[in-house]
Design a protein around this motif. Sequence first.
Motif, PDB file in Angstrom:
ATOM      1  N   TYR A  19      49.962  54.555  39.404  1.00 23.77           N
ATOM      2  CA  TYR A  19      48.213  54.331  38.130  1.00 23.77           C
ATOM      3  C   TYR A  19      47.790  55.592  37.388  1.00 23.77           C
ATOM      4  N   THR A  20      46.815  55.348  36.563  1.00 23.30           N
ATOM      5  CA  THR A  20      46.143  56.605  35.720  1.00 23.30           C
ATOM      6  C   THR A  20      45.254  56.388  35.561  1.00 23.30           C
ATOM      7  N   MET A  36      44.836  45.007  40.604  1.00 24.99           N
ATOM      8  CA  MET A  36      45.577  45.572  39.311  1.00 24.99           C
ATOM      9  C   MET A  36      47.442  44.617  40.281  1.00 24.99           C
ATOM     10  N   GLU A  37      47.374  45.323  41.389  1.00 25.88           N
ATOM     11  CA  GLU A  37      48.399  44.424  42.062  1.00 25.88           C
ATOM     12  C   GLU A  37      48.442  43.082  42.011  1.00 25.88           C
ATOM     13  N   GLN A  38      47.398  42.346  42.926  1.00 24.36           N
ATOM     14  CA  GLN A  38      47.168  40.805  42.901  1.00 24.36           C
ATOM     15  C   GLN A  38      47.681  40.430  41.467  1.00 24.36           C
ATOM     16  N   HIS A  39      47.373  41.192  40.595  1.00 25.90           N
ATOM     17  CA  HIS A  39      47.220  40.402  39.425  1.00 25.90           C
ATOM     18  C   HIS A  39      48.228  40.646  38.636  1.00 25.90           C
ATOM     19  N   GLN A  40      49.306  41.764  39.349  1.00 23.13           N
ATOM     20  CA  GLN A  40      49.998  42.466  38.288  1.00 23.13           C
ATOM     21  C   GLN A  40      49.591  42.809  37.070  1.00 23.13           C
ATOM     22  N   VAL A  45      38.513  52.682  32.954  1.00 19.55           N
ATOM     23  CA  VAL A  45      39.882  52.017  32.954  1.00 19.55           C
ATOM     24  C   VAL A  45      41.475  52.336  33.871  1.00 19.55           C
ATOM     25  N   MET A  46      41.914  51.543  34.923  1.00 19.75           N
ATOM     26  CA  MET A  46      43.008  51.850  35.311  1.00 19.75           C
ATOM     27  C   MET A  46      44.216  51.663  34.744  1.00 19.75           C
TER      28      MET A  46
END
Length: 238
Positions: A82-83, A104-108, A155-156
Amino acid sequence: MESLPKVSVIIPFFNCPYVDQAVASVLNQTYPNIEIIVVDDGSTMHQERLIPYMDRIYYLGKMNGGTATALNYGIQISTGKYTAWLSSDDMFYSTKIERQVNFMEQHQAEVSFTDYHVINKSNEVICRNATAKFTTVRSFIEAFSSYCPLNGCTVMMKKDYVRNIGYFNEKLLYTHDYDFWIRVVLNHTEFHYINEPLTAYRRHEQMGTVQHYQAIVRELETVRQTYQNQLQVVLNTL
């Protein structure tokens, strides 16, 4: 720590007296697997503020070319999944990376952004929960026809996503972020929103939006005109 996805935080730096506070806020994260890449975009002052942190950051120097060039340089050499982008006068709150990576990992998710507080030069909060709120996806996308409705430092993104969609437009000195987010919309990528203030956005007299306001307005109008028809096509499908 290695089982957790790495996050690369890119900090473009140009003569900013707050850069040490930005770096410290990333070092203070509850999330352990982070690399900090400070891209010095031809600074002539305030580099000494980074001396205490040199053993914990990657410090890259380059000729002055603007924020987009610094961001692209940092992203290209980064090694994280990730950035995230942090302006040198802003700060992350301590749980920012942890909360956003988990989401983000949970929601892909490919891209996510969060709420933020506005602070002044003394780090005092002067506006809480400052992100514009939208009740529908259509109203959010419609906003891009007029202005940039999100703060880039909240933002990521997945690094691979940035590579696939194309990097920040280096010809745009001030609105490279606005241009990039519109391209995300046109790519039909969902902007996942985390309704938490995880970033402190600093307003001060030396900030670029104050120093270069008229140039920003002109450039913003150029970007808006470039994409208005394509945005309308997307809106017509909703």
